[in-house]
Design an enzyme around this catalytic site. Structure first.
Site, mmCIF file in Angstrom:
data_model
loop_
_atom_site.group_PDB
_atom_site.id
_atom_site.type_symbol
_atom_site.label_atom_id
_atom_site.label_comp_id
_atom_site.label_asym_id
_atom_site.label_seq_id
_atom_site.Cartn_x
_atom_site.Cartn_y
_atom_site.Cartn_z
ATOM 1 N N ARG A 24 0.442 -0.974 0.170
ATOM 2 C CA ARG A 24 -0.439 0.293 0.152
ATOM 3 C C ARG A 24 0.733 1.194 -0.162
ATOM 4 O O ARG A 24 1.694 1.259 0.451
ATOM 5 C CB ARG A 24 -0.491 -0.144 1.587
ATOM 6 C CG ARG A 24 -2.428 -1.006 1.529
ATOM 7 C CD ARG A 24 -2.848 -0.389 0.165
ATOM 8 N NE ARG A 24 -4.652 -1.227 0.485
ATOM 9 C CZ ARG A 24 -4.728 -2.056 -0.647
ATOM 10 N NH1 ARG A 24 -3.984 -2.870 -1.643
ATOM 11 N NH2 ARG A 24 -6.079 -2.548 -0.466
ATOM 12 N N GLU B 197 -4.665 7.820 -4.779
ATOM 13 C CA GLU B 197 -4.777 7.411 -6.101
ATOM 14 C C GLU B 197 -6.007 7.932 -6.688
ATOM 15 O O GLU B 197 -6.710 7.793 -6.248
ATOM 16 C CB GLU B 197 -5.088 5.350 -6.005
ATOM 17 C CG GLU B 197 -3.247 5.149 -5.399
ATOM 18 C CD GLU B 197 -3.298 3.670 -5.096
ATOM 19 O OE1 GLU B 197 -4.649 3.089 -5.156
ATOM 20 O OE2 GLU B 197 -2.343 3.664 -4.858
ATOM 21 N N HIS C 56 -1.763 0.446 -9.646
ATOM 22 C CA HIS C 56 -2.576 -0.405 -8.383
ATOM 23 C C HIS C 56 -2.955 -1.520 -9.567
ATOM 24 O O HIS C 56 -4.658 -1.941 -9.345
ATOM 25 C CB HIS C 56 -3.245 0.539 -7.933
ATOM 26 C CG HIS C 56 -3.611 -0.857 -6.986
ATOM 27 N ND1 HIS C 56 -4.308 0.851 -5.730
ATOM 28 C CD2 HIS C 56 -3.793 -1.612 -6.266
ATOM 29 C CE1 HIS C 56 -4.639 -0.662 -4.669
ATOM 30 N NE2 HIS C 56 -3.770 -1.267 -4.431
#
Length: 313
Positions: free
Chosen positions: A228, A257, A275
């Site tokens: 993360r 993000e 991601h």
């Protein structure tokens, strides 16, 4: 009695709404939820990295389950949920092999400078004299794994096949691990040419890859993150790349993000992806199916398939 609703909490999960409905779930969207619908919400399907505040959850009096389509659940205060009668589930281990593949891909791309070389070819800047002695060898280097869960172990197995020496560190010992555990995170960073971050994110390890750890990896080392974004002090990482205190970085996850493009505009030697490490065509249906199964079990009063482990004291 009103029909129970399953709430889709984040907009990018709406593409999965047909699958939820095919699974027999009546869905609603959080951003369109009416006051009349609030008492009907019994479950939420969610992407675990997105924060669900206690204030929001408190406005859903019938809520009993948050089913994360993701493996991670760091956006959820699990202890608060449990104290308020809300269970949390996640996609335990279902995309670990895909995330490990992506981590190794990021590592190779950054170590061998593949994206930059691709641009050189496409932009007509290929010079034959620059071919000689331009890349360091990978074999024999040490790869440190931060967090030896499903993903970390999968990364370690792949690293061995690439002739890398593997060490790891996590807060809890693992007597079954075939690789040596470092005495501390800093010791692992000091020993590693490549540090791969695979740890589960939680409040206690926010920013664990600190400036001190980054500098321990050093000006000839590289950091890969598929855990993360919150695990790394991102400002310190960017500064170290700019100053040459860290050689290279390869990241699939970020503090914000989507991460702002300008944030990385002057950060050299960084390979960045969106991601997507665990979002394979094969893994995503399994993760969605598990979330649906957990909601179905909850509504039927049955045991859950993949509850989050109890919160440690």
């Amino acid at each position: 009695m009103s029909e129970p609703l399953t709430l889709i909490a984040v907009p990018f999960l709406t593409v999965l709404e047909p699958a939820f409905q095919k699974g027999g779930l009546s869905t609603a969207r959080a951003w369109d939820l009416t006051e009349e619908q609030r008492p009907q919400v019994r479950s939420i399907v969610h992407a675990g990295e997105v924060v669900l505040t206690p204030e929001f959850l408190s406005g859903l009096p019938g809520l009993g389950l948050i089913a994360c389509v993701s493996v991670g659940y760091d956006g959820i205060d699990v202890a608060w949920c449990r104290a308020n009668g809300i269970e949390v589930t996640h996609a335990r281990g279902l995309n670990a092999e895909d995330v490990a593949d992506h981590a190794i891909g990021l590592m190779l791309a950054a170590w061998r400078n593949i994206p930059a070389l691709d641009r050189i070819v496409r932009e007509g800047r290929w010079k034959q004299e620059e071919r000689i002695g331009s890349q360091p060898s990978l074999g024999g280097r040490t790869l440190g794994v931060v967090g030896l869960g499903h993903i970390g172990a999968a990364v370690a197995r792949r690293a061995e096949a690439l002739r890398l020496n593997v060490q790891w560190w996590g807060p809890r010992p693992n007597d079954e691990a075939p690789w040596p555990r470092a005495e501390s995170l800093k010791a692992l960073a000091e020993a590693s040419d490549i540090l791969v971050v695979c740890a589960r994110a939680e409040a206690a390890n926010r920013g664990m890859i600190s400036r001190e750890v980054i500098e321990a990896v050093g000006p000839q080392g590289m950091i890969v993150n598929v855990g993360r974004g919150s695990l790394i002090d991102e400002d310190a990482l960017i500064a170290a790349l700019k100053d040459g205190r860290l050689w290279r970085a390869a990241l699939d996850v970020f503090v914000q993000e989507p991460t702002p493009a300008e944030r990385w505009a002057e950060a050299p030697n960084a390979v960045l992806t969106t991601h997507t490490a665990g979002s394979s065509n094969e893994a995503v249906p399994l993760m969605v199916a598990q979330a649906i199964d957990n909601v179905q079990r909850f509504l039927a009063g049955e045991g859950l398939a993949s509850p989050v482990a109890p919160v440690a004291d």
